[in-house]
Design a protein around this motif. Sequence first.
Motif, PDB file in Angstrom:
ATOM      1  N   ILE A 142      34.414  48.113  47.783  1.00  0.00           N
ATOM      2  CA  ILE A 142      33.045  47.989  48.248  1.00  0.00           C
ATOM      3  C   ILE A 142      32.577  46.765  48.985  1.00  0.00           C
ATOM      4  O   ILE A 142      31.622  46.895  49.961  1.00  0.00           O
ATOM      5  N   ILE A 143      33.144  45.585  48.530  1.00  0.00           N
ATOM      6  CA  ILE A 143      32.731  44.364  49.420  1.00  0.00           C
ATOM      7  C   ILE A 143      33.255  44.371  50.869  1.00  0.00           C
ATOM      8  O   ILE A 143      32.441  43.999  51.598  1.00  0.00           O
ATOM      9  N   ARG A 144      34.212  44.673  51.154  1.00  0.00           N
ATOM     10  CA  ARG A 144      34.998  44.801  52.403  1.00  0.00           C
ATOM     11  C   ARG A 144      34.264  45.679  53.321  1.00  0.00           C
ATOM     12  O   ARG A 144      33.858  45.723  54.345  1.00  0.00           O
ATOM     13  N   THR A 145      33.910  47.148  52.720  1.00  0.00           N
ATOM     14  CA  THR A 145      33.118  48.002  53.614  1.00  0.00           C
ATOM     15  C   THR A 145      31.702  47.679  53.710  1.00  0.00           C
ATOM     16  O   THR A 145      31.274  47.730  54.945  1.00  0.00           O
ATOM     17  N   ALA A 146      31.241  46.732  52.663  1.00  0.00           N
ATOM     18  CA  ALA A 146      30.004  46.400  52.771  1.00  0.00           C
ATOM     19  C   ALA A 146      29.902  45.528  54.039  1.00  0.00           C
ATOM     20  O   ALA A 146      28.732  45.401  54.863  1.00  0.00           O
ATOM     21  N   LEU A 147      30.723  44.353  54.171  1.00  0.00           N
ATOM     22  CA  LEU A 147      30.814  43.493  55.009  1.00  0.00           C
ATOM     23  C   LEU A 147      30.877  44.339  56.443  1.00  0.00           C
ATOM     24  O   LEU A 147      30.354  43.875  57.504  1.00  0.00           O
ATOM     25  N   LEU A 191      45.349  42.830  29.846  1.00  0.00           N
ATOM     26  CA  LEU A 191      44.239  42.290  30.787  1.00  0.00           C
ATOM     27  C   LEU A 191      43.387  43.632  31.108  1.00  0.00           C
ATOM     28  O   LEU A 191      43.947  44.999  31.556  1.00  0.00           O
ATOM     29  N   PHE A 192      42.129  43.500  31.318  1.00  0.00           N
ATOM     30  CA  PHE A 192      41.106  44.338  31.740  1.00  0.00           C
ATOM     31  C   PHE A 192      41.090  44.087  33.170  1.00  0.00           C
ATOM     32  O   PHE A 192      41.368  43.050  33.656  1.00  0.00           O
ATOM     33  N   ASN A 193      40.293  44.842  33.876  1.00  0.00           N
ATOM     34  CA  ASN A 193      40.292  44.587  35.291  1.00  0.00           C
ATOM     35  C   ASN A 193      39.635  43.181  35.813  1.00  0.00           C
ATOM     36  O   ASN A 193      38.735  42.880  35.415  1.00  0.00           O
ATOM     37  N   HIS A 194      40.622  42.814  36.598  1.00  0.00           N
ATOM     38  CA  HIS A 194      40.050  41.409  37.088  1.00  0.00           C
ATOM     39  C   HIS A 194      40.439  41.558  38.575  1.00  0.00           C
ATOM     40  O   HIS A 194      41.349  41.855  39.138  1.00  0.00           O
ATOM     41  N   GLU A 195      39.597  40.816  39.351  1.00  0.00           N
ATOM     42  CA  GLU A 195      39.331  40.876  40.724  1.00  0.00           C
ATOM     43  C   GLU A 195      39.370  39.745  41.481  1.00  0.00           C
ATOM     44  O   GLU A 195      39.209  38.693  40.987  1.00  0.00           O
ATOM     45  N   SER A 196      39.604  39.798  42.931  1.00  0.00           N
ATOM     46  CA  SER A 196      39.466  38.510  43.695  1.00  0.00           C
ATOM     47  C   SER A 196      39.647  39.217  45.075  1.00  0.00           C
ATOM     48  O   SER A 196      39.664  40.230  45.341  1.00  0.00           O
ATOM     49  N   LEU A 227      33.177  36.628  44.744  1.00  0.00           N
ATOM     50  CA  LEU A 227      34.120  37.502  45.343  1.00  0.00           C
ATOM     51  C   LEU A 227      33.588  37.672  46.672  1.00  0.00           C
ATOM     52  O   LEU A 227      34.579  37.798  47.703  1.00  0.00           O
ATOM     53  N   ILE A 228      32.304  37.888  47.058  1.00  0.00           N
ATOM     54  CA  ILE A 228      31.907  37.728  48.489  1.00  0.00           C
ATOM     55  C   ILE A 228      32.135  36.727  49.230  1.00  0.00           C
ATOM     56  O   ILE A 228      32.610  36.579  50.428  1.00  0.00           O
ATOM     57  N   LEU A 229      31.978  35.528  48.614  1.00  0.00           N
ATOM     58  CA  LEU A 229      32.434  34.086  49.279  1.00  0.00           C
ATOM     59  C   LEU A 229      33.888  33.978  49.495  1.00  0.00           C
ATOM     60  O   LEU A 229      34.189  33.811  50.553  1.00  0.00           O
ATOM     61  N   TYR A 272      37.115  37.652  36.682  1.00  0.00           N
ATOM     62  CA  TYR A 272      37.696  36.872  37.947  1.00  0.00           C
ATOM     63  C   TYR A 272      39.119  36.708  37.794  1.00  0.00           C
ATOM     64  O   TYR A 272      39.571  35.839  36.816  1.00  0.00           O
ATOM     65  N   ALA A 273      39.804  37.063  38.889  1.00  0.00           N
ATOM     66  CA  ALA A 273      41.561  36.970  38.497  1.00  0.00           C
ATOM     67  C   ALA A 273      41.803  35.480  38.240  1.00  0.00           C
ATOM     68  O   ALA A 273      42.863  35.274  37.327  1.00  0.00           O
ATOM     69  N   PRO A 274      41.609  34.335  38.974  1.00  0.00           N
ATOM     70  CA  PRO A 274      41.841  33.246  38.831  1.00  0.00           C
ATOM     71  C   PRO A 274      41.672  32.663  37.459  1.00  0.00           C
ATOM     72  O   PRO A 274      42.978  31.819  36.768  1.00  0.00           O
ATOM     73  N   ALA A 275      40.947  33.027  36.755  1.00  0.00           N
ATOM     74  CA  ALA A 275      40.560  32.510  35.302  1.00  0.00           C
ATOM     75  C   ALA A 275      41.453  33.427  34.264  1.00  0.00           C
ATOM     76  O   ALA A 275      41.953  33.149  33.406  1.00  0.00           O
ATOM     77  N   TYR A 276      41.706  34.640  34.692  1.00  0.00           N
ATOM     78  CA  TYR A 276      42.698  35.578  33.956  1.00  0.00           C
ATOM     79  C   TYR A 276      44.232  35.214  33.917  1.00  0.00           C
ATOM     80  O   TYR A 276      44.814  35.143  32.782  1.00  0.00           O
ATOM     81  N   VAL A 277      44.428  34.694  35.014  1.00  0.00           N
ATOM     82  CA  VAL A 277      46.140  34.022  35.081  1.00  0.00           C
ATOM     83  C   VAL A 277      46.058  32.880  34.130  1.00  0.00           C
ATOM     84  O   VAL A 277      47.244  32.623  33.595  1.00  0.00           O
TER      85      VAL A 277
END
Length: 325
Positions: free
Chosen positions: A193-198, A176-181, A310-312, A221-226
């Motif tokens: 980045i998102i946490r600090t921006a908020l 897997l390549f980087n996947h986020e959530s 990810l922001i939502l 996006y992690a849910p799609a990767y699992v």
Amino acid sequence: MKKAIISGISGQDGAYLARLLVQQGYQVTGLVRGSQGEGLWRLKYLGIAEQVQLTECDLTDMSQIFRLIQEIQPDEVYHLAAQSSVSVSFSQPIATINYNTISTLNLLETIRLSHASLRFYQASSSEMFGAVQRLPIDEDTVINPQSPYAISKATGYWMTRNYREAYKLFATSGILFNHESALRQPNFVIKKIIRTALDIREGKADKLVLGNIDVRRDFGYAPAYVEAMWRIMQQDQPDDFLICSGFSSSIREIVEMVFVLLEVPLSALHTEQSLFRPAEIDENFGNPEKAKRVLNWSYSMNLEQLLRQLILDEYEVREFLKLHS
Ligand code: NAP
């Protein structure tokens, strides 16, 4: 009813995969390393804490795995537990390589010696390709790891292949390549980045400090990767698959987009040489063609869609943690 074991269930992927398997009607046993269970809030957030069984198991101790496999007799084992940070692996190389390789080897040896008829999934990583000669990366790209983490994942990948080829185990790798959530560990870059921006938006922070922002990575996006992990395990034959979006984005682009979306001034971005890694890969992105063709896996989020999602999700997780802390 199918039975699955997930190591690393308290992590990002473990939690999302557990939800998927519960939805598919599996009986899920999650392995945890101790009773402290800091990451178990993810299972509560996803609404499945009551639907999975948790068992303490030290995967560096083969006898514990042996007993577990005998007792549960699982159909599928997803091995996701690992020290998963490249940066941490430079400061903890021995712990990272020890845990990430021995845990995989113990699982494979247990399956081989006990003749357990089960399917095994290894959480391999695109990091193992390291400094590549050409892009996009595919399943035949030469492995050239550039960090202790990548070396541990390259070893896990080769052990999995070796047990498949030598002993005919149903042993697979999702590379897997980087996947986020929003369930990512807070030290990973997009989450940071998102946490600090908020926080800046809410007046709780005044700057975002990052290392090298010119590196380019393939983010999804992690849910799609699992879901791809599960599809890999449903094939007739065990095999290895790259799971990726197929394009790269720089950290700089991501910061700029997040700051625009959250109306944070770009002057809040700072870089610091001390945060640069000792060895860095300038760019990577993969070719998901085999996964799309063979697994019938689809992924189509572009960068802006991913960041908006990810922001939502981050807002939702913050609310949840406020209510439950
Ligand atoms: P994660 O959020 O960091 O979760 C890692 C899991 O492993 C947690 O449950 C953690 O348990 C457990 N773990 C870590 N170190 C451990 C140790 N020394 N002993 C026992 N358990 C330990 O990682 P993830 O993002 O879900 O990733 C899942 C797997 O996919 C990992 O193997 C990772 O290397 C691999 N991978 C991830 C990505 C990605 O972009 N996310 C890409 C490629 C491959 P605690 O809660 O107790 O800490």
